[in-house]
Design an enzyme around this catalytic site. Sequence first.
Site, mmCIF file in Angstrom:
data_model
loop_
_atom_site.group_PDB
_atom_site.id
_atom_site.type_symbol
_atom_site.label_atom_id
_atom_site.label_comp_id
_atom_site.label_asym_id
_atom_site.label_seq_id
_atom_site.Cartn_x
_atom_site.Cartn_y
_atom_site.Cartn_z
ATOM 1 C CD GLU A 80 -3.113 -0.769 0.171
ATOM 2 O OE1 GLU A 80 -3.143 0.346 -0.387
ATOM 3 O OE2 GLU A 80 -3.933 -1.663 -0.088
ATOM 4 C CB SER B 159 -31.312 -26.179 48.695
ATOM 5 O OG SER B 159 -32.365 -27.100 48.880
#
Length: 683
Positions: free
Chosen positions: A94, A365
């Site tokens: 690039e 419980s």
Amino acid sequence: MPQPRHSKPKHKSRFAAFIKLILAMTVAIIIAGGVLLGYLYQKSLPVADTDRNSRLLDSQGSIIATFSASGRNYEPVELKQISPMLIQATLAVEDRKFYDHIGFDLKGMGRAILVNLKEMERAQGASTLTQQLARNLYLSHAKTWTRKIKEAMYTAQLEMKYSKNEILQMYLNEIYYGHGANGIEAASQMYFGKPAADLDLAESAMLAGIPKGPTYYSPYNHMDSAKKRQKIVLGTMVDTGDITQQEADEAAAEVLHFKPQGQQQARVTAPFFRDYVKNLVTTQLGISEEQLDHGGLNIYTTLDPHAQIAAEEAVAQGMDPQSELETALVSIDPRTGYVKAMVGGKNYKTSQFNHALAKTRQPGSSFKPIMYLAALSSKTMTGLSTFNSEPTLFHYDNNRKTYQPSNFGEKYLGEINMQEAIAASDNIYAVNTLLKVGADNVITMAQKLGIISPLQSVPSLALGTSPISPFEMASSFAVMSNAGKRMPPVAVLKITDAAGEVLYQAPETAGEQVVDPAAAYVLTHLMESVFESGGTGSRVSSLIKRPVAGKTGTTDTDAWMVGYTPELATAVWVGYDKGRDISTMDGHRAAPIFAQFTEKALENVPPKIFAIPSGVVTVYVDEASGKLASADCPAKKLEVFIAGTEPTEYCSLHGGEKQQPTTKSGSPEERSWWSDFKRWLTE
């Protein structure tokens, strides 16, 4: 005779004037250029779309997620978190001169201008990374001269305001890689299912080639084109000297393993926590949806990244991905109230419902410790208080109603004390306790601990029949771990706007002492037996290498494991969404998830016992009689009590001389050797 005039001085004056004009124009251009550069330097850049997105940060300052109205897949990372090979590949293909130019490739621009003039249109470009970044952040991609002028201005500003590495980092976090992935981290996760830091040469070259044409060079769409582009990238890397030709050939021949396209969405960190915080800040902390999407806010949270990973791994390993069984996990630091980890379901992609906040599940419980804490705090019961575990028909509401619970598997233990009842999760003992203490007092205790869900004042409350969210359960157990001091749950520490101004600061609090520390410690001591032999949590005791207290809970539709160490209070729930009963195997999944998470989350924290507060006494008791042990008692056990509730009578079952109790004082200096040893470990 007059002399002829020569024209040479006249030519000289004209030439001098021309030179002066050129110099003046040059100086004017330099001054104008300087003024323009100065103007651009002091002028703020436009607010980029990614800068307008608000960021969610964990306790280490790393970005968890971004809030974006566009819903972009965007995961910014630092340059050091990106593979060097990906960086080299990107620069090679690039912008080879990225570190040498000032934002513009002048030679390339010259060539492009000549071609464009010849074609009488913008047919060719020579954009640097900085120019591409300026265009992606602030402009459209229209090929117009107006846009190009603006691009040049923004490029100059970027080069003046940021270092080359900062520009490169921004570029790699912003560039589009196709299929909704913005930035290299999102792309790496999407295509290969790994962080950008772990990309090899072949993978790096493949990804570096995509931005030129995200659709055409996508390996999902056009594999042949993607491979050709990959070879071009590798060739440029050879030209720049980054790799050898042999390395390029080997990378080109490597078989890449892509994630299936149906799974192309990148992994989202803590998605349930993100949604929880989003709702929290917009409904309770005064932040609007508009601010969240476009205000560039930084939201600093309490999430511990290590604990969150441990939670997600424990859930993934503990649940069957093919089953419809769901789960939730919430973990809170008892000392601060900070929410450290949250998993709201097995798979966020298939269901975004956060079960951690669901107030429709019965805790079973696992609610019993709240009731036993009320009993201990009332000082009408101790760990040695006994009830007969046998089939019982209970009468309540002035004998107008009856209730007949049963134990799991119809197993009844006879005369048992509180510690035995907690370890075995005995229901008969629990209902006897509730009726003795009073359901309203139990509800009051639950509310002190932070439970806001409505609780019914009925005997079945003892068995956890009133729905409570996993978040509330973790928060309430955190109080037990923190010596009875309640620290309100906190998920958001601070919110700042784009300018760094503080919009919200979590209030500092010393907490509220809602329970006697001695009562909280005695309960903790009793709950440690759940993980001992015979306890309902004993099957995972080998997985936990540190002191831990907790309680299991099982109903027809829900399974729980709620427990704590001095550092973390955690609730794990397992069940189905559609009211379907759980199987025995389903019910056994919660405890292993709890154990694995706790050990992994605290793997770097040395084991620590629960600190013994003042007001606690320890004495040896005879296991058979429950009274103070004499010298001749064959089975002695060290028990803890709230000062003033310990037994005062000696055992007379075995004869012999009476032995003075180990201690009756709440003073730390006068406790037994066991208390001293525990205290030494906690210092």
